[in-house]
Motif scaffolding. Sequence first.
Motif, PDB file in Angstrom:
ATOM      1  N   ALA A 187       0.844  -1.155  -0.097  1.00 57.82           N
ATOM      2  CA  ALA A 187      -0.053   0.005   0.182  1.00 57.82           C
ATOM      3  C   ALA A 187       0.873   1.420   0.145  1.00 57.82           C
ATOM      4  O   ALA A 187       0.332   2.250   0.032  1.00 57.82           O
ATOM      5  CB  ALA A 187      -1.047   0.009   1.295  1.00 57.82           C
ATOM      6  N   GLY A 188       2.272   1.173   0.002  1.00 56.41           N
ATOM      7  CA  GLY A 188       2.988   2.373   0.039  1.00 56.41           C
ATOM      8  C   GLY A 188       3.371   2.919   1.363  1.00 56.41           C
ATOM      9  O   GLY A 188       3.829   4.121   1.365  1.00 56.41           O
ATOM     10  N   GLU A 189       3.004   2.033   2.444  1.00 50.46           N
ATOM     11  CA  GLU A 189       2.982   2.667   4.018  1.00 50.46           C
ATOM     12  C   GLU A 189       4.282   2.096   4.256  1.00 50.46           C
ATOM     13  O   GLU A 189       4.242   1.256   5.053  1.00 50.46           O
ATOM     14  CB  GLU A 189       1.840   2.303   4.608  1.00 50.46           C
ATOM     15  CG  GLU A 189       0.666   2.760   4.401  1.00 50.46           C
ATOM     16  CD  GLU A 189       0.413   4.275   4.296  1.00 50.46           C
ATOM     17  OE1 GLU A 189       1.425   4.969   5.230  1.00 50.46           O
ATOM     18  OE2 GLU A 189      -0.331   4.764   3.894  1.00 50.46           O
ATOM     19  N   SER A 190       5.444   2.447   3.728  1.00 49.39           N
ATOM     20  CA  SER A 190       6.631   1.960   4.300  1.00 49.39           C
ATOM     21  C   SER A 190       7.301   2.010   5.497  1.00 49.39           C
ATOM     22  O   SER A 190       7.683   1.056   6.143  1.00 49.39           O
ATOM     23  CB  SER A 190       7.808   2.288   3.025  1.00 49.39           C
ATOM     24  OG  SER A 190       8.014   3.634   3.476  1.00 49.39           O
ATOM     25  N   ASP A 191       7.090   2.919   6.190  1.00 47.98           N
ATOM     26  CA  ASP A 191       7.450   3.337   7.518  1.00 47.98           C
ATOM     27  C   ASP A 191       6.602   2.093   8.616  1.00 47.98           C
ATOM     28  O   ASP A 191       7.114   1.507   9.416  1.00 47.98           O
ATOM     29  CB  ASP A 191       7.317   4.788   8.062  1.00 47.98           C
ATOM     30  CG  ASP A 191       8.148   5.439   7.458  1.00 47.98           C
ATOM     31  OD1 ASP A 191       9.283   5.195   6.894  1.00 47.98           O
ATOM     32  OD2 ASP A 191       7.947   6.683   7.606  1.00 47.98           O
ATOM     33  N   GLU A 192       5.435   2.077   8.327  1.00 47.21           N
ATOM     34  CA  GLU A 192       4.394   1.350   8.907  1.00 47.21           C
ATOM     35  C   GLU A 192       4.913  -0.104   8.641  1.00 47.21           C
ATOM     36  O   GLU A 192       4.937  -0.948   9.635  1.00 47.21           O
ATOM     37  CB  GLU A 192       3.036   1.361   8.699  1.00 47.21           C
ATOM     38  CG  GLU A 192       1.949   0.616   9.485  1.00 47.21           C
ATOM     39  CD  GLU A 192       0.548   0.798   9.454  1.00 47.21           C
ATOM     40  OE1 GLU A 192      -0.259   0.046   9.815  1.00 47.21           O
ATOM     41  OE2 GLU A 192       0.328   1.899   8.488  1.00 47.21           O
ATOM     42  N   ALA A 193       5.063  -0.459   7.618  1.00 43.09           N
ATOM     43  CA  ALA A 193       5.482  -1.749   7.210  1.00 43.09           C
ATOM     44  C   ALA A 193       6.822  -2.225   7.868  1.00 43.09           C
ATOM     45  O   ALA A 193       6.867  -3.330   8.026  1.00 43.09           O
ATOM     46  CB  ALA A 193       5.691  -1.865   5.532  1.00 43.09           C
ATOM     47  N   LEU A 194       7.736  -1.191   7.709  1.00 39.24           N
ATOM     48  CA  LEU A 194       8.862  -1.637   8.417  1.00 39.24           C
ATOM     49  C   LEU A 194       8.885  -1.942  10.066  1.00 39.24           C
ATOM     50  O   LEU A 194       9.405  -2.839  10.564  1.00 39.24           O
ATOM     51  CB  LEU A 194       9.963  -0.668   8.334  1.00 39.24           C
ATOM     52  CG  LEU A 194      11.354  -0.888   8.531  1.00 39.24           C
ATOM     53  CD1 LEU A 194      11.949  -2.160   7.681  1.00 39.24           C
ATOM     54  CD2 LEU A 194      12.420   0.288   8.222  1.00 39.24           C
ATOM     55  N   ASP A 195       7.759  -1.096  10.775  1.00 36.96           N
ATOM     56  CA  ASP A 195       7.873  -1.267  12.235  1.00 36.96           C
ATOM     57  C   ASP A 195       7.239  -2.595  12.239  1.00 36.96           C
ATOM     58  O   ASP A 195       7.521  -3.375  13.197  1.00 36.96           O
ATOM     59  CB  ASP A 195       6.830  -0.125  12.648  1.00 36.96           C
ATOM     60  CG  ASP A 195       7.595   0.981  12.708  1.00 36.96           C
ATOM     61  OD1 ASP A 195       8.904   1.296  12.661  1.00 36.96           O
ATOM     62  OD2 ASP A 195       6.756   2.250  12.707  1.00 36.96           O
ATOM     63  N   LEU A 196       6.134  -3.089  11.585  1.00 36.11           N
ATOM     64  CA  LEU A 196       5.326  -4.170  11.638  1.00 36.11           C
ATOM     65  C   LEU A 196       6.238  -5.468  11.351  1.00 36.11           C
ATOM     66  O   LEU A 196       6.377  -6.417  12.152  1.00 36.11           O
ATOM     67  CB  LEU A 196       4.077  -4.472  10.863  1.00 36.11           C
ATOM     68  CG  LEU A 196       2.944  -3.427  11.191  1.00 36.11           C
ATOM     69  CD1 LEU A 196       1.782  -3.368  10.101  1.00 36.11           C
ATOM     70  CD2 LEU A 196       2.307  -3.830  12.444  1.00 36.11           C
ATOM     71  N   ALA A 197       7.132  -5.369  10.483  1.00 34.66           N
ATOM     72  CA  ALA A 197       7.939  -6.535   9.947  1.00 34.66           C
ATOM     73  C   ALA A 197       9.130  -6.502  10.959  1.00 34.66           C
ATOM     74  O   ALA A 197       9.428  -7.550  11.188  1.00 34.66           O
ATOM     75  CB  ALA A 197       8.663  -5.922   8.663  1.00 34.66           C
ATOM     76  N   ALA A 198       9.242  -5.492  11.734  1.00 30.78           N
ATOM     77  CA  ALA A 198      10.394  -5.503  12.812  1.00 30.78           C
ATOM     78  C   ALA A 198       9.714  -6.509  14.057  1.00 30.78           C
ATOM     79  O   ALA A 198      10.295  -7.210  14.730  1.00 30.78           O
ATOM     80  CB  ALA A 198      10.647  -4.109  13.312  1.00 30.78           C
ATOM     81  N   ARG A 199       8.607  -6.394  14.217  1.00 28.73           N
ATOM     82  CA  ARG A 199       7.861  -6.853  15.288  1.00 28.73           C
ATOM     83  C   ARG A 199       7.737  -8.551  15.142  1.00 28.73           C
ATOM     84  O   ARG A 199       8.162  -9.178  15.850  1.00 28.73           O
ATOM     85  CB  ARG A 199       6.456  -6.472  15.583  1.00 28.73           C
ATOM     86  CG  ARG A 199       6.241  -5.177  16.395  1.00 28.73           C
ATOM     87  CD  ARG A 199       4.928  -4.550  16.413  1.00 28.73           C
ATOM     88  NE  ARG A 199       4.076  -5.443  16.673  1.00 28.73           N
ATOM     89  CZ  ARG A 199       2.717  -5.266  16.567  1.00 28.73           C
ATOM     90  NH1 ARG A 199       2.242  -4.217  15.918  1.00 28.73           N
ATOM     91  NH2 ARG A 199       1.828  -6.134  17.029  1.00 28.73           N
ATOM     92  N   ALA A 200       7.361  -8.772  13.659  1.00 29.80           N
ATOM     93  CA  ALA A 200       7.123  -9.979  13.264  1.00 29.80           C
ATOM     94  C   ALA A 200       8.650 -10.747  13.331  1.00 29.80           C
ATOM     95  O   ALA A 200       8.759 -11.993  13.612  1.00 29.80           O
ATOM     96  CB  ALA A 200       6.688 -10.241  11.900  1.00 29.80           C
ATOM     97  N   TYR A 201       9.504 -10.092  12.845  1.00 29.34           N
ATOM     98  CA  TYR A 201      11.172 -10.581  12.845  1.00 29.34           C
ATOM     99  C   TYR A 201      11.561 -11.005  14.002  1.00 29.34           C
ATOM    100  O   TYR A 201      12.060 -11.941  14.292  1.00 29.34           O
ATOM    101  CB  TYR A 201      11.842  -9.666  12.028  1.00 29.34           C
ATOM    102  CG  TYR A 201      13.406  -9.990  12.309  1.00 29.34           C
ATOM    103  CD1 TYR A 201      13.948 -11.152  11.532  1.00 29.34           C
ATOM    104  CD2 TYR A 201      14.262  -9.182  13.159  1.00 29.34           C
ATOM    105  CE1 TYR A 201      15.349 -11.461  11.580  1.00 29.34           C
ATOM    106  CE2 TYR A 201      15.540  -9.624  13.304  1.00 29.34           C
ATOM    107  CZ  TYR A 201      16.216 -10.644  12.837  1.00 29.34           C
ATOM    108  OH  TYR A 201      17.411 -11.050  12.979  1.00 29.34           O
ATOM    109  N   GLU A 202      11.181 -10.318  15.118  1.00 30.51           N
ATOM    110  CA  GLU A 202      11.741 -10.426  16.337  1.00 30.51           C
ATOM    111  C   GLU A 202      11.004 -11.801  17.096  1.00 30.51           C
ATOM    112  O   GLU A 202      11.690 -12.498  17.898  1.00 30.51           O
ATOM    113  CB  GLU A 202      11.354  -9.317  17.352  1.00 30.51           C
ATOM    114  CG  GLU A 202      12.655  -8.220  17.212  1.00 30.51           C
ATOM    115  CD  GLU A 202      13.995  -8.508  17.325  1.00 30.51           C
ATOM    116  OE1 GLU A 202      14.280  -9.472  18.010  1.00 30.51           O
ATOM    117  OE2 GLU A 202      14.904  -8.019  16.503  1.00 30.51           O
ATOM    118  N   ALA A 203       9.724 -11.966  16.695  1.00 26.65           N
ATOM    119  CA  ALA A 203       8.979 -13.107  17.147  1.00 26.65           C
ATOM    120  C   ALA A 203       9.871 -14.451  16.413  1.00 26.65           C
ATOM    121  O   ALA A 203       9.703 -15.715  17.185  1.00 26.65           O
ATOM    122  CB  ALA A 203       7.769 -12.997  16.870  1.00 26.65           C
ATOM    123  N   ASP A 204      10.271 -14.395  15.166  1.00 25.65           N
ATOM    124  CA  ASP A 204      10.792 -15.451  14.429  1.00 25.65           C
ATOM    125  C   ASP A 204      11.969 -15.139  13.637  1.00 25.65           C
ATOM    126  O   ASP A 204      11.915 -15.119  12.375  1.00 25.65           O
ATOM    127  CB  ASP A 204       9.684 -16.253  13.429  1.00 25.65           C
ATOM    128  CG  ASP A 204       8.520 -16.776  14.137  1.00 25.65           C
ATOM    129  OD1 ASP A 204       8.945 -17.881  15.013  1.00 25.65           O
ATOM    130  OD2 ASP A 204       7.449 -16.298  14.151  1.00 25.65           O
TER     131      ASP A 204
END
Length: 581
Positions: A187-204
């Motif tokens: 959707a082009g919301e790159s900052d939000e995408a990166l924040d969410l991806a960081a949360r997902a990454y730390e879990a796995d």
Amino acid sequence: MTHLKRLFRSSVLAVATLATLSAPAFAQGQVFPFRSPSPTGAFLAGQQAFSDLRIDEAARYFRSAVEREWDNALVVERSFLAYAINGEIEQAALAARRLLVHQPRNELARLVIATEAMRQRRYASAANELERLGTGNFVAITGTLLRAWALTGEGRFDQAETLLDRAGENGLEAFFVYHRALMADVAGESDEALDLAARAYEADPLVARMVEAYSRMLGNQGRFDEAREVLARYDAEGLSHPLVTIVEDAVGAGRRPGPFVSNVQAGAAEMFHSVGVALARDGSNDVSILFLQLGRYLDPRSDLLTLLVGQMLDRAGQHDVANRLYEDVAPTSPMRSTATIRVAQNLDSLGDRAGAIDRLREIIAESPDDLDALSVLADLLRIDEQYDEAAEIYTRAIDQVGGDHPADWRFWYLRGIAYERNDQWDLAETDFLRALELNPEQPQVLNYLGYSWVDQGINLEPALEMIERAVAAAPNDGYIIDSLGWAFYRLGRFEEAVVELERAVRIRPMDPEINDHLGDAYWRVGRELEARFQWTIASSVDTEGNVQERVRPKLAGGLDAAPVEEGSEPITVNPVSLELQ
């Protein structure tokens, strides 16, 4: 993910009347020649093919049946499922529309229809179809994610987030966060995408898909140092994946690696990938294939999904069908080597081990550093009792990975087996000990080394302690429990040996070695009739003849009449000999 699995188990009957309704007993094992059988014959043949996951045959038979039984709800349902599992999604969607006439609440049919609309970019139609799904079951959860992707495709990402906020209240937020990150990125919301991806990454942090997605997002924002840290953490565990390697090359050169999912269709395909893998881990191969096929339909370029479908078919023993999928992976694909290795493994499963070994040697000749090819070739050589060459290839693999990562224990362990089988015990023992340095509680290594020491009559107390740790780590492994029982036997602790060997036999009642061991233990405690019974079983189930030869004199004259073999007699323990050698 635990909550997700619980929801799956409660709804699996609603999802898949897939292989659960197999053909009637009189049709089991029959193969109908495909010469336009009667509708009943085609249906029964399709049921059996479906049960065996012969997916292409099942689709052909049900196509024949449904052409003449379009008003039969059961036939339409089976044809719909067969088409979907065979990857004929548009044909499945056509059957799904007819099925809804008979079964208006069939949620899987609506999911397939919506997936077809997603492929055709008819996002409003897909969202409308998915809005009719219920709540709380596994198809509904998948439909919620797909509907969120449809809303994202319509440019209504804010509504997609609201939808997932509500769905996440049921305990699924942790599962959704990764997919929300991908939606935000598309959707082009790159900052939000990166924040969410960081949360997902730390879990796995060690899951290849998570590592690739997060490092790509970091690299695409020019945050190369952070991306390199993510990738280095993955490498430090001795892990590798062809798609992660592509990102490593780009980030290492300071290039933006490009998006993880390029459009809504690829994002929805990734969702089906996640769900399909979760289903496969839960043991539901048929449903897993269906969801993975929906992902392939949305993203035909995803060779990873193709390989996963092939892997599910391999599990079902359908190696020929799987190989046809693997051969379709393009020569230029980063997954081509993996596909070729799978073909070689299947050749071995189909009885052509020489052909499999030749195919792997060809791969290594072209790509000497292909770790997967080296590993599989070494395994096949070891199984084929070519121990010298197997050890040499394992050595190349160890040199390739460095041999110092926790995950590298496997190579030391397997090379140790090759040495031990080749009567090079000193080298084998060194490798087993090195494997335990890297993974101190690995039950297979603890068992193999401990059993080897017991068999040689050395280091008996440390060996027993190792095997007990192995049993604690793998309490349902009959072979490891057999090792514990045999260690007690060798130490002259016969009553304890009987207890453990009886446990092992309950888990593996038809293993000749375990039955033979239990027979010996029974004889030592005076249970001679039961000993003869176990030796008889051991002889009858032995397909190689080694155990038969061993138990023949026991059956004739008891344990005392059998020739003494090294590693078979109790040991008189000398405390001085218990020091670790």
